[in-house]
Design an enzyme around this catalytic site. Structure first.
Site, PDB file in Angstrom:
ATOM      1  N   ASP A  68       0.862  -1.183   0.000  1.00 34.79           N
ATOM      2  CA  ASP A  68       0.000   0.000   0.000  1.00 34.79           C
ATOM      3  C   ASP A  68       0.899   1.234   0.000  1.00 34.79           C
ATOM      4  O   ASP A  68       2.112   1.131   0.209  1.00 34.79           O
ATOM      5  CB  ASP A  68      -0.899  -0.014   1.245  1.00 34.79           C
ATOM      6  N   HIS A  69       0.307   2.378  -0.228  1.00 38.09           N
ATOM      7  CA  HIS A  69       1.000   3.653  -0.044  1.00 38.09           C
ATOM      8  C   HIS A  69       0.487   4.306   1.232  1.00 38.09           C
ATOM      9  O   HIS A  69      -0.731   4.430   1.426  1.00 38.09           O
ATOM     10  CB  HIS A  69       0.724   4.600  -1.219  1.00 38.09           C
ATOM     11  N   TYR A  75      -4.980   4.371   0.377  1.00 38.29           N
ATOM     12  CA  TYR A  75      -5.999   3.441  -0.133  1.00 38.29           C
ATOM     13  C   TYR A  75      -5.599   2.826  -1.470  1.00 38.29           C
ATOM     14  O   TYR A  75      -6.371   2.825  -2.417  1.00 38.29           O
ATOM     15  CB  TYR A  75      -7.372   4.126  -0.219  1.00 38.29           C
ATOM     16  N   HIS A  76      -4.364   2.291  -1.496  1.00 38.54           N
ATOM     17  CA  HIS A  76      -3.853   1.662  -2.712  1.00 38.54           C
ATOM     18  C   HIS A  76      -3.403   0.219  -2.443  1.00 38.54           C
ATOM     19  O   HIS A  76      -2.283  -0.153  -2.780  1.00 38.54           O
ATOM     20  CB  HIS A  76      -2.671   2.465  -3.267  1.00 38.54           C
ATOM     21  N   PRO A  77      -4.246  -0.624  -1.828  1.00 37.40           N
ATOM     22  CA  PRO A  77      -3.801  -2.000  -1.581  1.00 37.40           C
ATOM     23  C   PRO A  77      -3.638  -2.774  -2.880  1.00 37.40           C
ATOM     24  O   PRO A  77      -4.412  -2.593  -3.820  1.00 37.40           O
ATOM     25  CB  PRO A  77      -4.927  -2.587  -0.721  1.00 37.40           C
TER      26      PRO A  77
END
Length: 552
Positions: free
Chosen positions: A293-294, A467-469
Site C-alpha cells: 500500500d502507499h 488506499y492503494h492496496p
C-alpha cells in the site's frame, strides 16, 4: 444461470473486461455485491469524501492493529458498488512510471514491461488537456476512459508548481506522458463535471448489449471440478445458487476480496486452509501474501490570505456548490480539487521518482474534517516503494466474514528514513518565495517536530493509507512458488480461472492505482480472448540525466 464468462467484481478491471468480452460477442455475467452508483455523492467529484465513508458503497474493511503505527487499526475502504473503488476514490489519474512495469517484467511478469502496457493505456484513454499542455503523442484519444485536468483557477495551484521549480526541481507538462518527474498539473477521471468511473466508462455501455448481464449477489466461492473452474457459488435473495461459466471464471474483486475468494475456493496456502477446514485444491502459498500500500501524511499550512476552499466549508457554501453542480455540472463541485501534483526522487542514486505529492488548497482530512485553523492548504506526501509487506488471510471459512488484513506498515528502517525525507523535502518546498505571500505558519507537523524522534512520533500518529492496496495474487512465472497467476493472468494450478485486478501487481506502481487497474483489465481481456497482444511500443521515458549524482 450461465454465460461464457463469469466475472466477479464490477470494479475498475472487471468493468473493462466485461466491456471487451461482450464487445467480442461472448456472453458475460458480472457479479457485484454492491448496488447502483446513482446519486450526487458518487457522481459529484467534490463530494469524494462522502461515498468512501458510507456503508452503502463501501465494504468497510479495517486492518488489524498496526504495531508500528501505535497499534492503530486502519480504514481499508473498497468500493461495494458498480464501478468498485473507481466510484468512491479520489478520481486521481496516474498511470505509474515506465520503470514500474519494466520491474514487473523483470520479476517474472513477461509481457508486462512498459512497452507492452503503454498501448493499453492508450487504448483505454480519451485524454483532454483542458488547455494546460501535455504529451498528446503519448496519450490515447478515443478510449472509453475520459481523463481531464481541473481549471487550476486558485493561485495556490500555480504557487505549488512555482515553488517546486524554485527549489530546483523539474517541471513536467504531463506526468502520464514521457516525463513523470517534476511539478505540474494533476489529472482526474472527471468528464463533463461528473465522476467518470469504470461503471460510466465501461459497464453501462456493455450492459446495453444483449450478451452482458449484471447480477447483484455475494460471491461465496469458485466452484472447481476436476481441477477446472466451472462457475461461482453466490448468495442471492437469501438463496445459494451457482452461476455457471462455459469458458472461464475471472476474479476482479480487489486486492482484498480476490485472495479471499481464492482461499474460500481451496486455492491458497495449504496449511492455512486446512486449519479452517477448507479442502485444498491448489496449494499456492502466495495467495494473500505480498500485500502493499502507499502511506502518506498531510503537511498543512495556515494561509495568510482567505483564498482557500475553507470559505465554502459551511452549510451555505456547500449548498451553493451543490446547487450549481446539480443544475449545470460546473463550478467547484465539478473537480476533485487535486489540480497540481509532483513526483520527485528522494535522494541521489534513485533512478526514478519515489515520492508523490497531491496538492490541495484546503487543510482537511480525507474524511472531510477541516483543520481548526481555518484557511489553509496542504500537500499529501509519502514514499512510493515501501519495502514493507503484509498479508490478507481468512478469519473463518464463512464467506460473510471479512478477511484479516495486516499491512505491516513501517516495518523496516528504510520506511522511516524515506518518510522523514519526505517531510523535510516538503518543508523546503513550502519555504520557497512562491509561497511567501500565502504561508502563515505550519499547522502540522508543526514547528516543534524537527528531530528524527519528533518526526517519527508524528508519522506514527498521523500517517494514513492512500488506499492503494495491491499485490496479494502476484503475477509471475509459473515456476515461482509465490506467484498466483501467470503472465496471462491464469491462476497457476487451476484451469479456467483467472485473476485480473490490482491484486496481481508484483510491486506497487508510482501513484494512484485506478489507471493501472483498468489497464490490467484491458490487457487481460486480450489474453482471455486468445488475441495477440497489442504491438509493443518503443517510447522511451525521460530519466533524469544526473540521477546517480543528484537528487534534483
Amino acid at each position: 444461470m450461465r454465460a461464457d464468462y463469469v466475472i466477479v467484481g464490477a470494479g475498475s478491471a472487471g468493468c473493462a473486461i466485461a466491456y471487451r468480452l461482450s464487445e467480442a460477442g461472448h456472453s458475460v455475467i458480472v457479479i457485484e455485491h454492491g448496488g447502483t452508483d446513482w446519486g450526487p455523492f458518487i457522481q459529484m467529484p467534490a463530494a469524494l469524501s462522502y461515498p468512501m465513508n458510507m456503508p452503502r458503497y463501501d465494504w468497510g474493511f479495517r486492518s488489524e492493529p498496526e504495531p508500528n503505527l501505535g497499534g492503530r487499526p486502519m480504514a481499508v475502504p473498497r468500493g461495494k458498488v458498480i464501478g468498485g473503488s473507481s466510484s468512491i476514490n479520489g478520481m486521481v489519474y496516474v498511470r505509474g512510471h515506465a520503470r514500474d512495469f519494466d520491474h514487473w517484467a523483470e520479476a517474472g511478469a513477461a509481457g508486462w514491461g512498459y512497452g507492452d502496457v503503454l498501448p493499453y493505456f492508450r487504448r483505454m484513454e480519451c485524454w483532454h488537456d483542458n488547455g494546460h499542455g501535455g504529451d498528446p503523442a503519448w496519450r490515447g484519444a478515443d478510449g472509453p476512459m475520459h481523463v481531464t485536468r481541473g481549471p487550476r483557477a486558485n493561485p495556490l495551484y500555480q504557487a505549488f508548481v512555482d515553488a517546486g521549480q524554485q527549489a530546483g526541481y523539474e517541471l513536467t507538462p504531463d506526468y502520464n506522458g514521457e516525463k513523470q518527474e517534476g511539478f505540474g498539473p494533476m489529472e482526474q477521471t472527471v468528464w463533463r463535471g461528473r465522476r467518470w468511473s469504470a461503471a460510466n466508462a465501461y459497464l453501462r455501455p456493455a450492459l446495453k448489449r444483449p450478451n452482458c448481464r449484471l447480477v447483484n449477489a455475494l460471491a461465496r466461492k469458485v466452484q472447481i471440478a476436476e481441477g477446472r473452474a466451472t462457475g461461482v457459488e453466490v448468495q442471492r435473495r437469501g438463496q445459494v445458487e451457482v452461476i455457471a461459466a462455459n469458458r472461464e471464471v475471472i476474479l476482479a474483486a480487489s486486492a482484498i476480496n480476490s485472495p479471499k475468494l481464492l482461499m474460500l475456493s481451496g486455492v491458497g496456502p495449504g496449511a492455512h486452509l486446512s486449519e479452517l477446514g477448507i479442502p485444498v485444491i491448489a496449494d499456492r502459498p502466495g495467495v494473500g501474501q505480498n500485500l502493499q500500500d502507499h502511506l502518506e501524511v498531510y503537511i498543512q499550512y495556515a494561509s495568510k490570505q482567505p483564498i482557500t476552499l475553507y470559505r465554502y466549508w459551511n452549510i451555505f457554501g456547500k449548498a451553493l456548490i451543490g446547487a450549481q453542480w446539480l443544475f449545470t455540472r460546473t463550478g467547484l463541485g465539478a473537480s476533485n480539487q487535486f489540480e497540481s501534483a509532483a513526483f520527485i526522487r528522494s535522494t541521489a542514486g534513485v533512478e526514478y521518482p519515489d515520492i508523490q505529492y497531491h496538492f490541495l488548497p484546503l487543510a482537511v482530512r480525507y474524511d472531510g474534517k477541516v483543520a481548526a485553523e481555518g484557511h489553509g492548504f496542504q500537500a499529501h506526501v509519502g514514499p512510493m516503494r515501501s519495502p514493507s509487506r503484509g498479508a490478507v488471510t481468512l478469519r473463518s471459512a464463512d464467506p460473510a466474514h471479512p478477511p484479516k488484513i495486516f499491512f505491516n506498515y513501517m516495518s523496516t528502517d528504510q520506511d522511516w528514513t524515506d518518510f522523514r525525507r519526505c517531510i523535510r523535502l516538503t518543508r523546503e518546498i513550502f519555504a520557497q518565495p512562491a509561497f511567501e505571500p500565502f504561508v502563515k505558519h505550519e499547522i502540522q507537523p508543526g514547528d516543534r517536530s524537527q528531530s528524527d524522534d519528533e518526526i517519527d512520533a508524528f508519522i506514527r500518529e498521523h500517517a494514513e493509507s492512500a488506499y492503494h492496496p495491491c499485490g496479494t495474487c502476484k503475477m509471475g512465472s509459473a515456476d515461482d512458488p509465490m506467484a498466483v497467476v501467470d503472465p496471462e493472468t491464469r491462476v497457476i494450478g487451476v484451469e479456467g480461472l483467472r485473476v485480473a485486478d490490482s491484486s496481481i501487481f508484483p510491486r506497487i506502481t508510482n501513484g494512484n492505482l485506478n489507471a493501472p487497474s483498468i489497464m490490467t483489465g484491458e490487457k487481460a481481456s486480450d489474453h482471455i480472448l486468445g488475441r495477440a497482444p497489442l504491438p509493443s511500443a518503443n517510447d522511451e521515458p525521460w530519466i533524469h540525466p544526473n540521477w546517480r549524482e543528484a537528487q534534483r
